[in-house]
Design a protein around this motif. Structure first.
Motif, short mmCIF file in Angstrom:
data_model
loop_
_atom_site.label_atom_id
_atom_site.label_comp_id
_atom_site.label_asym_id
_atom_site.label_seq_id
_atom_site.Cartn_x
_atom_site.Cartn_y
_atom_site.Cartn_z
N ALA A 133 0.85 -1.20 0.00
CA ALA A 133 0.00 0.00 0.00
C ALA A 133 0.88 1.24 0.00
CB ALA A 133 -0.91 -0.01 1.22
N LEU A 134 0.43 2.26 -0.72
CA LEU A 134 1.16 3.52 -0.77
C LEU A 134 0.15 4.65 -0.65
CD1 LEU A 134 4.09 4.58 -1.26
CD2 LEU A 134 3.48 4.80 -3.67
N ASP A 135 0.45 5.61 0.21
CA ASP A 135 -0.46 6.75 0.38
C ASP A 135 -0.29 7.68 -0.82
OD1 ASP A 135 -2.15 8.44 2.47
OD2 ASP A 135 -0.74 9.77 1.46
N VAL A 136 -1.40 7.93 -1.53
CA VAL A 136 -1.33 8.82 -2.69
C VAL A 136 -2.34 9.94 -2.50
CG1 VAL A 136 -1.60 8.98 -5.20
CG2 VAL A 136 -0.69 6.90 -4.18
N ALA A 137 -1.83 11.13 -2.30
CA ALA A 137 -2.68 12.32 -2.11
C ALA A 137 -3.76 12.06 -1.06
CB ALA A 137 -3.30 12.74 -3.44
N GLY A 138 -3.41 11.36 -0.01
CA GLY A 138 -4.34 11.18 1.10
C GLY A 138 -5.20 9.94 1.02
N SER A 139 -5.11 9.16 -0.07
CA SER A 139 -5.88 7.91 -0.09
C SER A 139 -4.95 6.75 -0.46
CB SER A 139 -7.07 8.01 -1.06
OG SER A 139 -6.63 8.08 -2.37
N PRO A 140 -5.22 5.55 0.10
CA PRO A 140 -4.27 4.45 -0.14
C PRO A 140 -4.43 3.85 -1.54
CG PRO A 140 -6.08 3.68 1.23
CD PRO A 140 -6.34 5.13 0.98
N ALA A 141 -3.29 3.56 -2.17
CA ALA A 141 -3.30 2.83 -3.45
C ALA A 141 -2.69 1.47 -3.16
CB ALA A 141 -2.46 3.58 -4.48
N PHE A 142 -3.35 0.41 -3.63
CA PHE A 142 -2.85 -0.94 -3.40
C PHE A 142 -2.12 -1.42 -4.65
CE2 PHE A 142 -6.34 -0.45 -0.41
CZ PHE A 142 -5.70 -0.82 0.76
N LEU A 143 -0.92 -1.91 -4.46
CA LEU A 143 -0.04 -2.24 -5.57
C LEU A 143 0.39 -3.69 -5.51
CD1 LEU A 143 2.21 0.85 -4.93
CD2 LEU A 143 0.40 0.71 -6.63
N GLU A 144 0.53 -4.30 -6.68
CA GLU A 144 0.84 -5.72 -6.71
C GLU A 144 2.04 -5.98 -7.63
OE1 GLU A 144 -2.65 -8.05 -7.37
OE2 GLU A 144 -1.51 -9.85 -7.69
N VAL A 185 7.87 2.72 -8.08
CA VAL A 185 6.69 2.87 -7.23
C VAL A 185 6.64 1.73 -6.21
CG1 VAL A 185 4.16 2.92 -7.22
CG2 VAL A 185 5.41 4.06 -9.05
N TYR A 186 6.97 0.52 -6.66
CA TYR A 186 6.98 -0.63 -5.73
C TYR A 186 8.07 -0.45 -4.68
CZ TYR A 186 4.24 -2.97 -9.39
OH TYR A 186 3.28 -3.30 -10.32
N VAL A 187 9.22 0.07 -5.10
CA VAL A 187 10.32 0.28 -4.14
C VAL A 187 9.87 1.26 -3.04
CG1 VAL A 187 12.62 1.31 -3.89
CG2 VAL A 187 12.18 -0.31 -5.75
N LEU A 188 9.18 2.32 -3.45
CA LEU A 188 8.69 3.30 -2.46
C LEU A 188 7.72 2.64 -1.48
CD1 LEU A 188 8.04 6.44 -4.68
CD2 LEU A 188 9.67 6.27 -2.81
N ALA A 189 6.82 1.82 -2.02
CA ALA A 189 5.84 1.15 -1.14
C ALA A 189 6.53 0.16 -0.21
CB ALA A 189 4.79 0.44 -1.99
N VAL A 203 16.03 -2.06 1.24
CA VAL A 203 15.26 -2.28 0.02
C VAL A 203 16.19 -1.89 -1.13
CG1 VAL A 203 13.21 -1.66 -1.31
CG2 VAL A 203 13.10 -1.72 1.20
N HIS A 204 16.56 -2.89 -1.95
CA HIS A 204 17.51 -2.61 -3.03
C HIS A 204 16.93 -1.62 -4.04
CE1 HIS A 204 20.71 -5.27 -1.98
NE2 HIS A 204 19.91 -6.32 -1.88
N HIS A 205 17.76 -0.68 -4.46
CA HIS A 205 17.34 0.26 -5.50
C HIS A 205 17.72 -0.24 -6.88
CE1 HIS A 205 16.98 3.79 -2.44
NE2 HIS A 205 16.05 2.88 -2.33
N ARG A 206 18.29 -1.44 -6.95
CA ARG A 206 18.48 -2.12 -8.24
C ARG A 206 17.45 -3.24 -8.25
NH1 ARG A 206 23.80 -4.55 -8.68
NH2 ARG A 206 23.80 -4.35 -10.93
N ILE A 207 16.60 -3.20 -9.26
CA ILE A 207 15.54 -4.22 -9.34
C ILE A 207 15.94 -5.24 -10.39
CG2 ILE A 207 13.80 -2.55 -8.62
CD1 ILE A 207 13.41 -3.63 -12.09
N LEU A 208 15.27 -6.37 -10.40
CA LEU A 208 15.56 -7.38 -11.42
C LEU A 208 14.47 -7.34 -12.49
CD1 LEU A 208 17.67 -9.70 -11.94
CD2 LEU A 208 15.79 -11.24 -11.42
N LEU A 209 14.90 -7.10 -13.73
CA LEU A 209 13.98 -7.13 -14.86
C LEU A 209 14.15 -8.46 -15.59
CD1 LEU A 209 11.97 -5.65 -16.77
CD2 LEU A 209 13.96 -4.77 -18.00
N VAL A 210 13.06 -9.20 -15.73
CA VAL A 210 13.12 -10.51 -16.40
C VAL A 210 12.27 -10.44 -17.68
CG1 VAL A 210 12.76 -12.99 -16.16
CG2 VAL A 210 13.28 -11.62 -14.14
#
Ligand code: SF4
Length: 356
Positions: A133-144, A185-189, A203-210
């Motif tokens: 979950a990430l707070d976006v402008a005062g409301s939660p956004a759920f991310l997968e 966005v996922y890293v921030l959450a 939390v690594h700032h290098r992600i794995l792209l497959v």
């Protein structure tokens, strides 16, 4: 606001990255915050969106992701170790906890618990489609995210699985850039979850792209540094106007239900200020509607953000032409002076061409 019986459209990381790319647009912030389906709204307004993934691409992407995560994630964990943590011991067993729970809030809580347990247990753990979950402008956004991997040292890595090919070890830079913005966005959450643990895991700032290797179905992976995208997205999200403030300025009863007559819907949409830019065409379902309105109003933003910035306080094409012709504008204003000089040069050039 989205209308009675209209289900909320969840904001995903792709949408959040696009929202963060245009933080000055109250219209998008409000519609996304209210869970309005902008594609359905654009169709009801008579200006349907022209982008999105085809069903074929979605099916192919899902099949590839299933293959990458086969055998309890053994292949995926091997790729993470190879690309990001070669000094760590190889996975002896694969552990992928069950993350099912009722509703997005339940899944978010289950994910946070699974992350904590994985850190305490040590070893490699794969979280398949966790929920953050990430707070976006005062409301939660759920991310997968597609996956999050917990390393033996307790650090966390975001994994993005895409269906575009990696040819000879490199992929289309525009597509990699879009994937990096989404992963940021996922890293921030994830950082929000990590911040609640003591000590907070890295939390690594290098992600794995497959991606598929060449045009096969075999996975190829590369590490992508998302530090810049993370910093930009965090800054932009912090600049979003709070949704309550935007909503308070609207007439009572404003509704964006796609079932409403087009005129009523147009009035509701136009009641919310927008900042159209050509970049919207690749990022927002309402782009055709907003572009028509922006052009209709002669707004210079429809010419691009850089042109808008160079024109200072001149907001419409009409203002710009009047300033260039010497009919309006302060002659001491460097923008007005430059426009008049350009207009004079143009007249000179045309006269020269006519003499020849
Ligand atoms: S298309 Fe319209 S609503 Fe969407 S971001 Fe651009 S200006 Fe805002």
């Amino acid at each position: 606001m989205r209308g009675p019986d209209v289900p909320a459209k969840a904001l995903d990381a792709r949408g959040l990255a696009a929202l963060a790319a245009n933080p000055g647009c109250s219209r998008r912030a409000l519609l996304d915050g209210a869970g309005v389906n902008k594609a359905a709204l654009a169709s009801a307004l008579g200006a349907p969106a022209a982008f999105g993934q085809s069903q074929f691409a979605l099916t192919r992407g899902n099949a590839f992701e299933t293959r990458v995560k086969a055998d309890g994630g053994a292949v995926l964990l091997r790729l993470v170790r190879e690309q990001l943590d070669p000094a760590a011991p190889p996975p002896e067993r694969t552990y992928a906890p069950d993350l099912t729970a009722p509703g997005p809030e339940g899944r978010t809580a289950r994910t946070a618990l699974a992350l904590r347990e994985a850190v305490a247990a040590g070893g490699w753990t794969l979280l398949d489609h966790p929920m953050l979950a990430l707070d976006v402008a005062g409301s939660p956004a759920f991310l997968e995210p597609d996956a999050v991997v917990v390393h033996p040292d307790g650090a966390w890595t975001v994994v993005e699985i895409k269906s575009f090919p990696m040819l000879d070890g490199s992929a289309d830079p525009a597509k990699v850039g879009a994937a990096a913005r989404q992963a940021a966005v996922y890293v921030l959450a994830l950082e929000e979850v990590a911040g609640r643990l003591d000590p907070a895991p890295t939390v690594h700032h290098r992600i794995l792209l497959v991606c598929p290797k060449d045009f096969s179905n075999l996975p190829a992976a590369c590490a992508v540094d998302v530090r810049k995208q993370r910093a930009v997205t965090a800054r932009q999200l912090s600049r979003l106007t709070r949704i309550e403030e935007i909503a308070d300025a609207l007439p009572a009863g404003t509704c964006f239900s796609p079932d409403l007559p087009a005129e009523q819907l147009t009035a509701a949409v136009e009641a919310v200020p927008a900042t159209y830019a050509p970049e919207c065409l690749a990022a927002c379902e309402l782009a055709f509607h907003c572009r028509d309105r922006s052009r209709g109003a002669g707004a210079v933003t429809s010419l691009g953000r850089s042109t808008r910035a160079e024109l200072g306080g001149l907001a419409t094409v009409e203002d710009v032409l009047a300033a260039a012709r010497g009919e309006a504008g302060d002659p001491d204003d460097p923008v007005v002076a430059a426009l008049r000089r350009a207009a004079a040069l143009r007249v000179e050039a045309l006269e020269g061409a006519a003499c020849r």
